[in-house]
Enzyme design. Structure first.
Site, PDB file in Angstrom:
ATOM      1  N   HIS A 176      -8.338   6.564 -38.205  1.00  0.00           N
ATOM      2  CA  HIS A 176      -7.507   7.370 -39.033  1.00  0.00           C
ATOM      3  C   HIS A 176      -6.836   8.609 -38.411  1.00  0.00           C
ATOM      4  O   HIS A 176      -5.874   8.880 -38.862  1.00  0.00           O
ATOM      5  CB  HIS A 176      -7.709   7.136 -40.398  1.00  0.00           C
ATOM      6  CG  HIS A 176      -8.069   5.932 -40.922  1.00  0.00           C
ATOM      7  ND1 HIS A 176      -7.296   4.900 -40.943  1.00  0.00           N
ATOM      8  CD2 HIS A 176      -9.224   5.362 -41.747  1.00  0.00           C
ATOM      9  CE1 HIS A 176      -7.758   3.759 -41.708  1.00  0.00           C
ATOM     10  NE2 HIS A 176      -8.828   4.115 -41.885  1.00  0.00           N
ATOM     11  N   ASP A 212     -11.810  -2.928 -37.692  1.00  0.00           N
ATOM     12  CA  ASP A 212     -11.884  -2.306 -38.774  1.00  0.00           C
ATOM     13  C   ASP A 212     -11.153  -2.996 -39.777  1.00  0.00           C
ATOM     14  O   ASP A 212     -10.086  -3.225 -39.618  1.00  0.00           O
ATOM     15  CB  ASP A 212     -11.777  -0.925 -38.769  1.00  0.00           C
ATOM     16  CG  ASP A 212     -12.182  -0.254 -40.171  1.00  0.00           C
ATOM     17  OD1 ASP A 212     -13.394   0.561 -39.972  1.00  0.00           O
ATOM     18  OD2 ASP A 212     -11.562  -0.017 -40.980  1.00  0.00           O
ATOM     19  N   HIS A 214      -9.551  -1.673 -42.040  1.00  0.00           N
ATOM     20  CA  HIS A 214      -8.008  -0.660 -42.152  1.00  0.00           C
ATOM     21  C   HIS A 214      -7.616  -0.688 -41.065  1.00  0.00           C
ATOM     22  O   HIS A 214      -8.197  -0.544 -39.825  1.00  0.00           O
ATOM     23  CB  HIS A 214      -8.540   0.601 -42.975  1.00  0.00           C
ATOM     24  CG  HIS A 214      -9.562   0.384 -44.256  1.00  0.00           C
ATOM     25  ND1 HIS A 214     -10.848   0.388 -44.326  1.00  0.00           N
ATOM     26  CD2 HIS A 214      -9.119   0.439 -45.395  1.00  0.00           C
ATOM     27  CE1 HIS A 214     -11.525   0.380 -45.519  1.00  0.00           C
ATOM     28  NE2 HIS A 214     -10.138   0.312 -45.995  1.00  0.00           N
ATOM     29  N   ASP A 303     -16.502  -2.914 -41.890  1.00  0.00           N
ATOM     30  CA  ASP A 303     -16.166  -2.913 -43.566  1.00  0.00           C
ATOM     31  C   ASP A 303     -15.360  -4.146 -43.605  1.00  0.00           C
ATOM     32  O   ASP A 303     -15.185  -4.525 -44.786  1.00  0.00           O
ATOM     33  CB  ASP A 303     -15.587  -1.833 -43.819  1.00  0.00           C
ATOM     34  CG  ASP A 303     -14.411  -1.249 -42.594  1.00  0.00           C
ATOM     35  OD1 ASP A 303     -13.891  -1.965 -41.928  1.00  0.00           O
ATOM     36  OD2 ASP A 303     -13.934   0.013 -42.951  1.00  0.00           O
TER      37      ASP A 303
END
Length: 451
Positions: A176, A212, A214, A303
């Site tokens: 991120h 991931d 996200h 995740d």
């Protein structure tokens, strides 16, 4: 449950990383001899899997006392390391590389000077926050430099042939972190730094596969105008309602690099092995094969794993192993796995162990027999193909074949709904069964007579 689960499983009682702050830790004595120490000729003849880890990364932790621990906490690394140790993987079958803090010059290839300085200044504070969920303490800047340095050196070692492949057991995570900002638990972008280090070492083209849950908005921002890096991300999106809100299928890159950002945005939670493997077969592998990378990086957040409290998806350790095996066939096996997210200790430890076993040459436990996707998963893959075939014409036949399957699948769904409606219209006594109906009928008549 994520709080205290490691105590129930006793996972942190194993291995050499259970007491990270003891200066006389057994880790130093138990480390296997590094390949560099036995001579570069031996490394070139029999390279093996390298691991990047340093206990100082465990010092990065949220200082404020809260009712629940922060999801991105030191126990994540400790759980994975303990799982590796109990499986005899590390120490044992892998060798560690020496930890090095990334230099300012290397960081500036990815991040702005203002961003680098904003991370460095946290070393003078006991506690600070970049965003409400992205914390730092006095050790965080050094942990981020160590994580980036390990990823950079692993990439160089793999590209040069001194290591077969590698696993970066690092934190804080990175995907991120953009050019100018830290967010989403991430401080420096480890995957981007590794990609540029690989190119310096001789890799012309780099694939970054981000699984991931996200979207890696920072990695996309860094490379969205770079044709030498193909960034593919599979993530929950839900029309932009899932964090961080970026990563729609029509975000494809810019300034001549269109088609080199490929987003596979799931429209719901609960996505599992079948949808991921299906997307790999029909989008990821066809694009990666045509791109022909010299080096492959997995931004390996776990995740999306079954049981993760933030991702709420259903990928199993075997599913991660299958995806790793597929990617291992690219780039002549030059593959680096970099830890990103993943917040259920059991899930990340079992998933990471399944992945590193593939790096060591083991096959996944079993092949997935039925990998037909969910309706929403198939719809997502079709949407991506329709957009990306404008830049990758080789995807057109795949899109055409799946469109015909999609029509048949819709027809099957309509038939199921029609049967369901038909069942609802049947008399209620039919559901009871004949015996139940007779019982209720007779009881009703007896009650009427008694009146």
């Amino acid at each position: 449950m994520i709080c205290g689960e490691h105590r129930d499983s006793k996972i942190l009682s194993y291995g050499f990383f259970a007491s990270p702050y003891a200066e006389d830790s057994n880790l130093t004595e138990a480390k296997p001899k590094m390949k560099e120490e036995v001579g570069t000729q031996d490394v070139a003849l029999s390279p093996t899997t390298a691991i990047g880890f340093d206990e100082r990364m465990l010092l990065h932790a949220e200082v404020q006392m809260k009712s629940h621990p922060h999801p991105e906490r030191p126990d994540r690394l400790k759980a994975i390391a303990a799982s590796f140790a109990t499986a005899g993987i590390f120490p044992g079958r892998c060798y560690p590389i020496s930890a090095r803090e990334i230099s300012l010059e290397e960081l500036q290839l990815v991040h702005s000077l203002e961003h680098i300085e904003s991370v460095e200044v946290t070393s003078q504070m006991i506690s600070s926050y970049f965003t409400p969920d992205t914390y730092a303490n006095e050790h965080s800047a050094q942990a981020a430099r160590l994580a980036a340095g390990l990823c950079s050196d692993l990439a160089s070692a793999i590209v040069s042939g001194r290591a077969k492949n590698g696993f970066a057991l690092v934190r804080p995570p990175g995907h991120h972190a953009g050019v100018r900002q830290a967010m989403g638990f991430c401080l420096h972008n480890n995957a981007a730094i590794a990609a540029l280090a690989a190119q310096v070492a001789g890799a012309r083209k780099v694939l970054i596969l981000d699984w991931d849950v996200h979207h890696g908005n920072g990695t996309q921002e860094i490379f969205e105008q770079n044709k030498s890096v193909l960034y593919i991300s599979l993530h929950r999106h839900e029309g932009g309602r899932f964090y961080p809100g970026t990563g729609a299928a029509d975000e494809v890159g810019a300034m001549g690099a269109e088609g080199h950002c490929v987003n596979i945005p799931w429209s719901r939670g609960g996505v599992g092995d079948n949808d991921y493997i299906f997307a790999f077969q029909h989008v990821v592998l066809p694009l990666a094969s045509q791109f022909a990378p010299d080096f492959t990086i997995i931004s390996a957040g776990f995740d999306a794993a079954r049981g993760d409290p933030l991702g709420c998806c259903d990928v199993t350790p075997n599913g991660y192993a299958q995806m790793t095996k597929m990617l291992n066939a690219l780039s002549g096996g030059k593959l680096l796995v970099i830890l990103e997210g993943g917040y259920n200790l059991r899930s990340i430890s079992s998933s990471a162990t399944a992945v590193i076993k593939v790096l060591l040459g083991e096959n996944p436990e079993f092949e997935l027999e039925n990998n037909f996707p969910s309706k929403s998963g198939l719809q997502t893959v079709l949407e991506v193909l329709k957009i990306q075939m404008n830049f990758w014409p080789s995807l057109e036949p795949i899109f055409g074949n799946l469109q015909s399957q999609w029509g048949m699948y819709c027809l099957g769904e309509k038939r199921k709904q029609s049967k369901k409606r038909h069942r609802v219209q049947l008399p209620i006594w039919w559901k009871w069964g004949r015996k139940s109906f007779i019982y209720h009928f007779l009881n009703g008549r007896l009650r009427l007579k008694s009146k």
